[in-house]
Design a protein around this motif. Structure first.
Motif, PDB file in Angstrom:
ATOM      1  N   TYR A   7       0.733  -1.108   0.050  1.00 24.54           N
ATOM      2  CA  TYR A   7       0.010   0.088  -0.066  1.00 24.54           C
ATOM      3  C   TYR A   7       0.934   1.137  -0.111  1.00 24.54           C
ATOM      4  CZ  TYR A   7      -3.742   3.332   1.340  1.00 24.54           C
ATOM      5  OH  TYR A   7      -4.389   4.357   1.226  1.00 24.54           O
ATOM      6  N   ASP A   8       1.849   1.128   0.755  1.00 24.41           N
ATOM      7  CA  ASP A   8       2.921   2.456   1.223  1.00 24.41           C
ATOM      8  C   ASP A   8       4.366   1.884   1.124  1.00 24.41           C
ATOM      9  OD1 ASP A   8       4.204   4.790   2.469  1.00 24.41           O
ATOM     10  OD2 ASP A   8       2.646   5.585   1.138  1.00 24.41           O
TER      11      ASP A   8
ATOM     12  N   VAL B  20       0.619   1.616  -3.813  1.00 27.46           N
ATOM     13  CA  VAL B  20      -0.777   2.168  -4.161  1.00 27.46           C
ATOM     14  C   VAL B  20      -0.622   3.689  -3.813  1.00 27.46           C
ATOM     15  CG1 VAL B  20      -3.053   2.369  -3.489  1.00 27.46           C
ATOM     16  CG2 VAL B  20      -2.051   0.381  -3.263  1.00 27.46           C
ATOM     17  N   THR B  21       0.151   4.362  -3.123  1.00 25.52           N
ATOM     18  CA  THR B  21       0.213   5.486  -2.776  1.00 25.52           C
ATOM     19  C   THR B  21       1.048   6.480  -3.408  1.00 25.52           C
ATOM     20  OG1 THR B  21       1.635   5.431  -0.845  1.00 25.52           O
ATOM     21  CG2 THR B  21      -0.710   5.588  -0.467  1.00 25.52           C
ATOM     22  N   ASN B  22       2.345   6.180  -4.204  1.00 25.23           N
ATOM     23  CA  ASN B  22       3.148   6.576  -4.837  1.00 25.23           C
ATOM     24  C   ASN B  22       4.063   5.814  -5.893  1.00 25.23           C
ATOM     25  OD1 ASN B  22       5.366   5.128  -3.527  1.00 25.23           O
ATOM     26  ND2 ASN B  22       4.522   6.345  -1.681  1.00 25.23           N
TER      27      ASN B  22
ATOM     28  N   ASP C 254      17.303   6.037  -9.360  1.00 23.75           N
ATOM     29  CA  ASP C 254      16.454   7.041  -8.941  1.00 23.75           C
ATOM     30  C   ASP C 254      15.402   6.779  -8.050  1.00 23.75           C
ATOM     31  OD1 ASP C 254      18.080   8.945 -10.697  1.00 23.75           O
ATOM     32  OD2 ASP C 254      16.650   8.973 -12.092  1.00 23.75           O
ATOM     33  N   GLY C 255      15.049   5.429  -8.234  1.00 17.17           N
ATOM     34  CA  GLY C 255      13.757   4.963  -7.366  1.00 17.17           C
ATOM     35  C   GLY C 255      14.182   4.665  -6.006  1.00 17.17           C
ATOM     36  N   ARG C 256      15.459   4.018  -6.285  1.00 14.24           N
ATOM     37  CA  ARG C 256      15.951   3.302  -4.747  1.00 14.24           C
ATOM     38  C   ARG C 256      16.468   4.974  -4.016  1.00 14.24           C
ATOM     39  NH1 ARG C 256      19.986  -0.888  -7.555  1.00 14.24           N
ATOM     40  NH2 ARG C 256      18.291  -2.421  -8.576  1.00 14.24           N
ATOM     41  N   THR C 257      17.111   5.876  -4.598  1.00 17.99           N
ATOM     42  CA  THR C 257      17.571   7.017  -3.837  1.00 17.99           C
ATOM     43  C   THR C 257      16.131   7.607  -3.196  1.00 17.99           C
ATOM     44  OG1 THR C 257      19.230   7.354  -5.380  1.00 17.99           O
ATOM     45  CG2 THR C 257      18.693   9.272  -4.135  1.00 17.99           C
TER      46      THR C 257
ATOM     47  N   MET D  85      12.418   8.432   1.632  1.00 16.51           N
ATOM     48  CA  MET D  85      11.402   8.366   2.194  1.00 16.51           C
ATOM     49  C   MET D  85      11.500   7.592   3.507  1.00 16.51           C
ATOM     50  SD  MET D  85       9.076   7.640  -1.415  1.00 16.51           S
ATOM     51  CE  MET D  85       7.678   7.350  -0.457  1.00 16.51           C
ATOM     52  N   VAL D  86      12.146   6.300   3.553  1.00 13.96           N
ATOM     53  CA  VAL D  86      12.146   5.757   4.458  1.00 13.96           C
ATOM     54  C   VAL D  86      12.809   6.500   5.809  1.00 13.96           C
ATOM     55  CG1 VAL D  86      13.306   3.649   5.556  1.00 13.96           C
ATOM     56  CG2 VAL D  86      12.000   3.410   3.572  1.00 13.96           C
TER      57      VAL D  86
END
Length: 478
Positions: free
Chosen positions: A79-80, A109-111, A119-122, A127-128
């Motif tokens: 979900y997130d 679901v949320t992003n 880029d996604g890992r960065t 975010m974490v």
């Protein structure tokens, strides 16, 4: 062919235990998997599990990582991102797998974060990190709030402990309270925590966690010795004291008096100290109580392994054993010996109760001395606050008074422990023989030992073996 993905759902707290939060997450994740033309083959659900707290293992999260690494699933839908990870080290474990298998799928679901790209890992790491800081901030605020509530004697939320009503934690659940007091009485009379735990588990008592196969020993101990039983407010498992040195009292109904609770706590502490880790379980009533009439060695019960239900043979016997240093010449079928001794002990206790004077419950004679000490300590602390005395003067006087107070509290607990134990052990006057044998074996032994110090079993001689009560010699306590 559609890619096979796993759905991960998690919620930190589910006080009602209805799993509604994770159910909503699952529906949204399944809808997203359908939109991506992925096949959701397994749901990994960690309900009522924190992703932030230390020493908390998320079983389904670990299984998901194992399946992902083994190639059993081709990706994850959550979900997130904060449902998956709130600690950077958990995210890095996940990224490591995506490094090894670049074609893995990932979606939330949320992003729109893709762990398959740099880029996604960065972005995921950022975010974490923010989610981790948010958890730290929330934890700090909650700790401060809980301390403030504790100092005011208020409950801090969460499910009601066993003994109080689920919908109203300030009101006592009378049925649960009855079971607690019965168990405490058994404990005072010599019954083991393990015996109480087994019975509670069979009867579904103690609010066992759903899915647990065996109620933990320490959980039953905590229920029976919980300071909440007498209204004491705790914080991080310790009784909270006010500025006057007295325990902070909660705003809920109590189950025990202080005397009852201190007696139970003293019995538990005494057992843990005298025999740590040692089982007190016995199988037979007179094991270690019975002695050989010839060599005077202790006799223990032995199972007759040839006995079958419905057969006429004896289920067990009392045997003087050479292995235990005896002569090996005396043995007797167990059931008639137990019945005889139980009947004699019950009759002796009825006779004693009939001739005894009924005296009112005695109070601990040093109560006023303890009250005066508590007053002195409170006055000293208040004087230092008002600058009437210095901190140096306070620390010269206070430790000795605190030591005296703690010694008196220990003496009070010991006094009421012995009193409550005597009351519990004397409560056998109205028992029938059938009711006696329905009691836990530890309680049966306490009743017998209340009247007898030993039982000598004499040899029956040759010829037909007919039970002769004259060959069973009880040794009465003075």
């Amino acid at each position: 062919m559609a890619r096979k993905v796993g759905i991960y759902t998690r919620i930190s707290r589910d006080d009602e235990g209805e799993s509604l939060g994770v159910a909503r997450q699952r529906e949204d994740c399944e809808r997203l998997a359908d939109l991506r033309n992925w096949q959701a083959v397994k749901v990994y659900e960690d309900n009522d599990v924190s992703a932030f707290k230390r020493n908390v293992r998320r079983e389904e999260f670990e299984l998901m990582l194992t399946d992902l690494r083994a190639g059993l699933i081709d990706g994850i839908v959550a979900y997130d991102l904060d449902r998956l990870a709130r600690k950077p080290q958990d995210l890095e474990r996940l990224i490591e797998i995506y490094d090894d298998r670049p074609r893995l799928e990932f979606a939330t679901v949320t992003n729109d974060v893709n762990l398959g790209t740099a880029d996604g890992r960065t972005m995921a790491r950022v975010m974490v990190a923010f989610a981790n800081k948010s958890s730290h901030d929330t934890s700090r605020r909650l700790k401060r709030k809980h301390l403030e509530l504790a100092q005011q004697g208020k409950a801090s939320g969460g499910p009601a402990p066993y003994g109080w009503q689920k919908g109203d934690p300030e009101k006592v659940d009378q049925e649960a309270a009855r079971h607690i007091k019965e168990a405490q009485k058994e404990l005072l009379a010599g019954v083991r925590i393990g015996t109480i735990r087994t019975r509670w588990q069979e009867q579904g008592l103690g609010n066992p966690r759903e899915g647990t196969k065996r109620m933990a020993h320490h959980r039953v101990t905590h229920i029976l010795t919980n300071p909440r039983l007498v209204g004491y407010r705790t914080y991080h498992g310790e009784i909270l004291y006010g500025e006057d040195g007295s325990p902070v009292m909660g705003d809920w109904e109590t189950i025990n008096t202080v005397e009852e609770w201190e007696a139970v706590c003293a019995v538990v502490a005494e057992r843990q100290k005298s025999q740590p880790g040692r089982s007190l379980a016995r199988t037979y009533l007179l094991s270690g109580i019975a002695r050989c009439g010839l060599c005077k060695s202790k006799i223990r019960g032995q199972t007759n392994h040839k006995w079958q239900p419905g057969s006429k043979g004896a289920r067990y016997k009392y045997q003087c054993s050479k292995v235990n240093g005896g002569c090996g010449k005396v043995a007797r079928v167990g059931e008639p010996v137990d019945e005889l001794i139980a009947q004699l002990a019950l009759e002796e206790q009825r006779d004693r109760a009939a001739s005894a004077d009924v005296s009112p419950e005695r109070r601990w004679p040093r109560e006023q001395e303890l009250n005066d000490l508590n007053t002195d300590i409170a006055q000293l602390i208040e004087a230092e606050k008002n600058k009437s005395i210095s901190v140096s003067t306070l620390l010269q006087v206070l430790p000795e008074k605190e030591r005296q107070r703690d010694e008196l509290k220990l003496d009070r607990a010991r006094f009421y422990k012995e009193q409550k134990q005597a009351e519990a052990k004397d409560d056998a006057v109205d028992l029938s023989l059938e009711e006696f044998f329905d009691l836990p074996i530890e309680r049966q032994r306490e009743i017998v030992l209340h009247s007898l110090s030993a039982v000598f079993i004499h040899p029956s001689g040759r010829g037909k073996r007919v039970f002769d009560p004259d060959l069973i010699e009880p040794v009465w306590r003075e």
